[in-house]
Design a protein around this motif. Structure first.
Motif: not given
Length: 497
Positions: A75, A78-79, A82, A203-204, A207, A234
């Motif tokens: 996360l 991801v955050d 984004a 995540a990459t 995403s 998210e």
């Protein structure tokens, strides 16, 4: 770099107690009549686990700690990333960004990120905060800040949010590395860091798909654009996971609540037994000073900086994939497979690096593949060849991360405070690369991105050269230890390379 232990009566008695505890809990077959059989270990004195209690402890750590730190790092990225997907949903047009303003919004995050890493890790190593509480509170904070991106109306607002997102996200990664280094030995840590880092990679990879699903289903709902919904959703999920961190994260080996008293003693003692030139703790500031006086810190920091510079494609990967000529939907879908493959490769490299306790050749081979892929990527316009190169340079470049960071904790871990400071300094220097590499990908340089890809190849070559320089340095140090020129040979533990 200090070459002799500083004697402190209280610390000496404490270390003797933990050494005795390690002897008590270990399997008798690990020892001979006179001393620990480290001399029967590999070239660095590292010994594989044989004691059933130690094996059970490591399994418990894996099952309790690794899932939550993985989810938190997933996360975290991801955050942070984004914004790359939001760019494809009209973020620049909605906020009136032009020229290099988007690039500035990318790089400003790392200004705040760099400012907080060293003081944060120093605080964690001081024992004044519980790691489980501190890291969870930081995660909840970045969840709120990330969600606030949906409220921005212009360039100034986005720059401010990104700066504070960097500050709130900064404690997690160096803090997680420090936690892993407190619980895992030199032969174990590369695999665990690679598993942690796979959270970044997955995540990459995901995403883009998360963004695609959000844009397709929520774009325009309640008067909000798809990219705004992306940051809100998210942020809410991240805050929920932060609450789980309060229950699942460990603190220190001797104070973790979900370990039994026997497991706490064993967890602490086995790390002491695996440390080269272990010294008594002398405080947080002393640890920072010791780290800064060790010249190997700067070579490791340069190596990691070159590695992350070679990974600068991360924040621009949808843009790089978009240069293949597909529409935004297909572009987001195509970003996923290269990262999933690189995650698997990274774990394999972590396993083999730990099994053989080897670092230099792992860095040379994997980063060498990435260098070749960077060169091919900017030398051809063939779509299939360039997409194949995306698999190769993501897998090759990302795979060395766990090897380098494991090398830092194994080489500069004489005290917990020095280890924490070293990891944070290396991360600060390394992440500084994202400030300047953000400007290697101007729109006018597409679709080849010749400057970026050729620079990445040079960064990768410098990473390899740094690894060999450190290998020769540590080999020379080991020879001095064996000759008795350095007062560290009595425990049979030497530097690994």
């Amino acid at each position: 770099m200090s070459e002799k232990n500083v004697n402190c009566p209280e610390n000496s008695k404490l270390n003797e107690k933990h050494a005795e505890s390690f002897l008590e809990h270990a399997n008798p077959s690990m020892f001979n009549d006179e001393k620990v059989s480290k001399t029967r270990g590999d070239y660095s004195g590292a010994v594989a686990k044989t004691d059933p209690r130690e094996i059970k402890l490591v399994r418990k750590l894996d099952m309790r700690m690794m899932p939550i730190v993985w989810a938190m790092y997933f996360l975290n990225y991801v955050d942070r990333n984004a914004i790359a997907s939001a760019r494809l949903n009209g973020l620049e047009e909605d906020l009136g960004l032009h020229g290099t303003q988007y690039n500035t919004c990318i790089s400003i995050l790392f200004v705040g990120y760099l400012l907080m890493q060293i003081p944060s890790n120093m605080l964690m190593s001081s024992g004044k905060v519980r790691a489980s509480v501190y890291m969870s509170v930081c995660m909840g904070s970045w969840a709120v800040v990330s969600a606030c991106t949906a409220l921005t109306k212009n360039y100034t607002g986005l720059v401010m949010v990104r700066f504070f997102l960097g500050i709130t996200e900064a404690p997690f990664y160096p803090g997680a590395l420090f936690l892993l280094s407190l619980f895992y030995t030199r032969k174990e840590i590369a695999l665990r860091i690679s598993i942690l880092y796979s959270g970044n990679i997955v995540a990459t990879a995901m995403s883009g798909l998360i963004a695609l699903a959000t844009f397709e289903t929520l774009d325009g709902n309640h008067g909000l654009k798809g990219w705004q919904w992306l940051f809100i959703i998210e942020g809410v999920v991240t805050f929920g996971v932060a609450m789980l961190g309060l229950l699942m994260l460990p603190d220190h080996p001797l104070t973790t609540r979900w370990l039994t008293p026997e497991e706490r003693e064993l967890a602490h003692a086995r790390i002491l037994a695996d440390t080269v030139g272990g010294e008594n703790s002398k405080g947080v500031l002393a640890g920072l000073k010791e780290a800064c006086r060790d010249p190997r810190l700067y070579l490791l920091a340069f190596m990691q900086n070159m590695h992350l510079s070679a990974c600068s494609f991360n924040n621009f990967f949808p843009t790089v994939i978009g240069s293949l000529g597909f529409n935004s939907t297909i572009t987001l879908a195509l970003t996923c497979p290269p990262y999933l493959v690189s995650g698997v490769v990274g774990v394999i490299v972590g396993i083999t690096s730990g099994k053989w306790n080897e670092r230099t050749w792992h860095i040379t081979v994997t980063m060498g593949i990435a260098v070749i892929a960077f060169v091919i990527s900017c030398a051809t316009m063939n779509t299939a060849a360039r997409y194949l190169c995306c698999f190769l340079f993501t897998s090759g470049a990302y795979a060395v991360n766990s090897v380098i960071l494991g090398w830092v904790s194994a080489t500069l871990g004489q005290t917990p405070e020095k280890k924490a400071a070293s990891l944070s300094v290396v991360n600060v220097v390394a992440n500084a690369s994202y400030i300047y590499t953000a400007y290697l990908y101007p729109d006018t340089d597409g679709p080849r991105y010749l400057i970026a890809m050729s620079s990445n190849a040079a960064f990768g070559a410098a990473t390899i050269a740094s690894a060999w320089a450190l290998r020769w340095w540590l080999q020379a140090t080991n020879r001095k230890i064996r000759r008795g020129a350095l007062a560290r040979g009595e425990d049979g533990v030497f530097y690994a390379y």
